[in-house]
Design a protein around this motif. Structure first.
Motif, PDB file in Angstrom:
ATOM      1  N   ASN A 130       0.879  -1.116   0.274  1.00 47.32           N
ATOM      2  CA  ASN A 130      -0.326  -0.218  -0.229  1.00 47.32           C
ATOM      3  C   ASN A 130       0.925   1.511   0.129  1.00 47.32           C
ATOM      4  OD1 ASN A 130      -2.727  -1.347   0.543  1.00 47.32           O
ATOM      5  ND2 ASN A 130      -1.828  -2.066   2.208  1.00 47.32           N
ATOM      6  N   TRP A 131       0.493   2.214  -0.769  1.00 46.07           N
ATOM      7  CA  TRP A 131       1.569   3.020  -1.158  1.00 46.07           C
ATOM      8  C   TRP A 131       0.709   4.520  -2.186  1.00 46.07           C
ATOM      9  CZ3 TRP A 131       5.596   2.302  -5.494  1.00 46.07           C
ATOM     10  CH2 TRP A 131       7.002   4.315  -5.957  1.00 46.07           C
ATOM     11  N   GLU A 132       1.461   5.670  -0.854  1.00 51.49           N
ATOM     12  CA  GLU A 132       0.293   6.580  -1.228  1.00 51.49           C
ATOM     13  C   GLU A 132       1.881   7.857  -1.321  1.00 51.49           C
ATOM     14  OE1 GLU A 132      -2.341   7.630   0.996  1.00 51.49           O
ATOM     15  OE2 GLU A 132      -3.823   5.962   0.786  1.00 51.49           O
TER      16      GLU A 132
END
Length: 250
Positions: A130-132
């Motif tokens: 999960n990467w923002e």
């Protein structure tokens, strides 16, 4: 009639005694399992794919024969694939799609000393990423070769779950440059970790320096997961910076 029933019961009892189940000794999914007892001393998964499995195992005695292997869905105990065994030591074969995020077990059936064994090795689900991120830009410059932003600030937050203590990840800049999102764990085995990053980014392009593209790739014995982010910074604030993000396991 009584003697016949007694004989059937005795045979059933002998069959039950002759079948022995040996579970993954450390109860953790990963590449290797070492067994202190039973027909197999070690299982090693060599592949890092969710669609193909390559593994080897080592028998503990000359009389051990392990002719059968299958991969099982640990959530439902459903058999996902029957895999051929070569040379009493190697297992290779394809796995069905759609189970990339499912924990599995490799079950090897062995025969030794008139007994049948089922030996299990836990296979993790493919890693989860999960990467923002956010980019802010300022000070557009019309350069002699190409336009560019003099100031590009990059901020990201990522959570990686390798689903296994021996999972490995790498970070790469494909176009332009940003700070390494997983610098503290680059090429280091870990189970799961949170990452926060902030720093200066550099864009690239032919006529306008407007693109920044990076990726995180994580691998374990159950598969490989790739996350790619592509930033289009726009041209002189038109349009505003826009991020495209994809993540998939294979």
């Amino acid at each position: 009639m009584t003697n016949k029933i007694a004989l059937i019961c005795a045979m059933a009892s002998m069959s039950a005694v002759s079948d022995e189940v040996i579970y993954d000794t450390d109860s953790q999914a990963g590449s290797n399992t070492y067994y202190a007892q039973g027909p197999i001393s070690e299982v090693e998964v060599q592949s890092r794919s969710a669609s193909y499995l390559s593994a080897r195992f080592f028998v503990s005695g000359a009389d051990v024969n392990c002719p059968k292997a299958q991969v099982i869905n640990e959530n439902t105990w459903q058999v996902l694939a029957e895999l051929p065994v070569q040379g009493n030591t190697a297992i290779t074969g394809t796995l069905p799609s759609g189970f990339e995020s499912t924990p599995k077990s490799l079950q090897i059936t062995c025969h030794s000393d008139s007994k049948t064994y089922s030996v299990y090795h836990k296979i993790p689900a493919a890693p989860g990423i999960n990467w923002e991120s956010q980019i802010t830009v300022s000070n557009w410059v019309n350069g002699s070769h190409a336009g560019y932003y003099a100031n590009i600030n990059y901020v990201s937050a990522a959570f990686v779950n390798n689903n296994a203590p021996d999972g490995l990840c790498t970070f790469s800049n494909l176009v332009g440059q940003t700070p390494s999102v997983i610098e503290s764990k680059q090429g280091v085995a870990f189970n799961s970790a949170h990452f926060t990053t902030e720093g200066t980014a550099l864009a690239d392009g032919q006529y306008v320096y407007r693109y920044v593209v990076s990726e995180i790739i994580c691998k374990n014995a159950g598969g490989t997961t790739r996350a790619v982010e592509a930033w289009d910074l726009g041209y002189d604030h038109s349009p505003a910076p826009d991020r495209d993000y994809t993540v998939y396991s294979y």
